[in-house]
Design a protein around this motif. Structure first.
Motif, short mmCIF file in Angstrom:
data_model
loop_
_atom_site.label_atom_id
_atom_site.label_comp_id
_atom_site.label_asym_id
_atom_site.label_seq_id
_atom_site.Cartn_x
_atom_site.Cartn_y
_atom_site.Cartn_z
N ASP A 75 0.84 -1.21 0.00
CA ASP A 75 0.00 0.00 0.00
C ASP A 75 0.87 1.25 0.00
N ALA A 76 1.90 1.25 0.84
CA ALA A 76 2.80 2.40 0.88
C ALA A 76 3.58 2.54 -0.42
N ASP A 106 1.30 4.15 -2.85
CA ASP A 106 1.16 5.57 -2.51
C ASP A 106 2.37 6.38 -2.96
N ALA A 107 3.52 5.73 -3.08
CA ALA A 107 4.76 6.43 -3.44
C ALA A 107 4.89 6.69 -4.94
N THR A 149 4.57 8.32 -8.43
CA THR A 149 4.35 9.68 -8.93
C THR A 149 4.42 9.65 -10.46
N ARG A 169 -3.39 -1.00 -8.85
CA ARG A 169 -3.19 0.41 -8.54
C ARG A 169 -2.04 1.04 -9.35
#
Length: 359
Positions: free
Chosen positions: A143-144, A147-148, A150, A180
């Motif tokens: 998950d992290a 999220d990272a 870009t 994701r």
């Protein structure tokens, strides 16, 4: 004489040096190397004969395209030959992947701690490394990592099982993560230790690649197949990625000896499965022994175990070496210990038991 040095790329400054496992030291009654995740067994049946025959052609260049090996891998994994690329071990292919996708201004994401070559090959390319800490259980925090991502992210490494912790990410969480990831970001499933996995919930990366053009799978002959000294690895990826790997490969990097040995190893699957099965049984014995002593050991699906020791890492490694086994310390973090010969594992367990009692 001028002392001015040739101008070198600024990206090379501060690159960490890859630290190979320390060799077994002489001078003691026995000395075992449990620091490099090598297979303790000799080459598989048929390998020495193939290598010996190939050695007669040392004066010739190897097959640049690794044609026979590619064909063998294509049949073995049920993938088109155009979806395969070889290199000097899986780490060599990993470096080709970074070269093909990432440069200055780009980002490469990976868990940390994970395979220590990732920051090296990322910095060499001039890209920025984005390190995402493992969970408290020493597992990828997918998950992290998602999220990272870009707009500058070009490549993501997922080491499964993870080196040096041996932990794995399972099917549901990995598929959720892949959903994701933007389709134009390449996800590399580094499966150098795939053959040692026994957890049915851990997916085979090849099955995930089939439906996802942005997934690439790394495999190697260095670990389970026992060809660490010959340096041959391969990637399975959709054609645009595989073609890019062929473009970035060092010409003639995979020797003819390595190609012939890999082919012979693939044809000795029964013997391979027997050896891997024995190592998995020994892995279970080592893990259960450590836990019985009171150690907290993450569930490992590789051919090594991980002990998080913090500041005690270096003293523990020194105690092991004094007893006759060399392990791989990561100062301030922990030690990775290969599951090797039974005698070596016994020595390691004895050291761990004594060290535990002194805490």
């Amino acid at each position: 004489m001028s002392e001015t040095s040739p101008k070198l790329r600024a990206e090379l400054e501060g690159i960490p040096t890859y630290k190979p496992g320390k060799p077994a030291a002489g001078g003691g009654p026995v000395a075992y190397k449990l620091s490099s995740n090598e297979n303790p067994y000799p080459p598989l049946p048929g390998v020495m004969e193939s290598v010996t025959a190939a050695a007669a052609s040392f004066n010739r260049y190897p097959d640049l395209a690794c044609t026979l090996l590619i064909n063998e891998l294509s049949e073995r994994f049920g993938v088109p030959a155009s979806h395969l690329a070889t290199g000097t071990g899986s780490v060599g292919v990993a470096q080709q992947l970074v070269q093909a996708t990432s440069g200055p201004g780009d980002e490469v994401i990976y868990a940390w701690r994970s395979f220590e070559a990732y920051p090296i090959i990322t910095q060499i390319s001039g890209a920025k490394a984005v390190q995402v800490p493992l969970t408290p259980g020493d597992v990828h925090d997918l998950d992290a990592m998602a999220d990272a991502i870009t707009e500058r992210t070009r490549l993501i490494f997922v080491c499964n099982p993870n080196n040096p912790t041996g932990t794995v990410v399972k099917r549901a969480e990995l598929e959720r993560f892949l959903d994701r990831v933007p389709r134009d970001v390449l996800v590399v499933l580094d499966e150098a230790y795939r053959e040692f996995i026994r957890d049915p919930e851990v997916p085979d990366g090849v099955e995930l690649y089939r439906k996802r053009p942005n997934v690439c799978v790394l495999r190697t002959f260095s670990k389970a197949y026992g060809l660490a000294g010959l340096r041959v690895g391969f990637a399975i990826a959709h054609e645009p990625v595989a073609e890019a790997l062929r473009k970035t490969a060092v010409p003639f990097g995979v020797s003819q000896l390595a190609q012939e040995a890999a082919i012979a190893s693939l044809r000795a699957e029964d013997a391979l499965l027997g050896r891997v099965g024995s190592l998995v049984c020994e892995r279970l014995r080592v893990v259960e022994g450590l836990r019985a002593q009171g150690w907290t050991v993450p569930e490992t699906q590789a051919n090594f175990v991980w002990l998080r020791l913090g500041e005690l890492t270096v003293p523990f490694a020194a105690a092991c070496e004094q007893a006759g086994v060399v392990v791989r310390p990561f100062p301030g973090e922990g030690v990775r210990v290969t599951v090797g010969e039974n005698e070596a594992n016994d020595i390691f367990l004895k050291v761990a038991e004594g060290f535990r009692k002194d805490l």
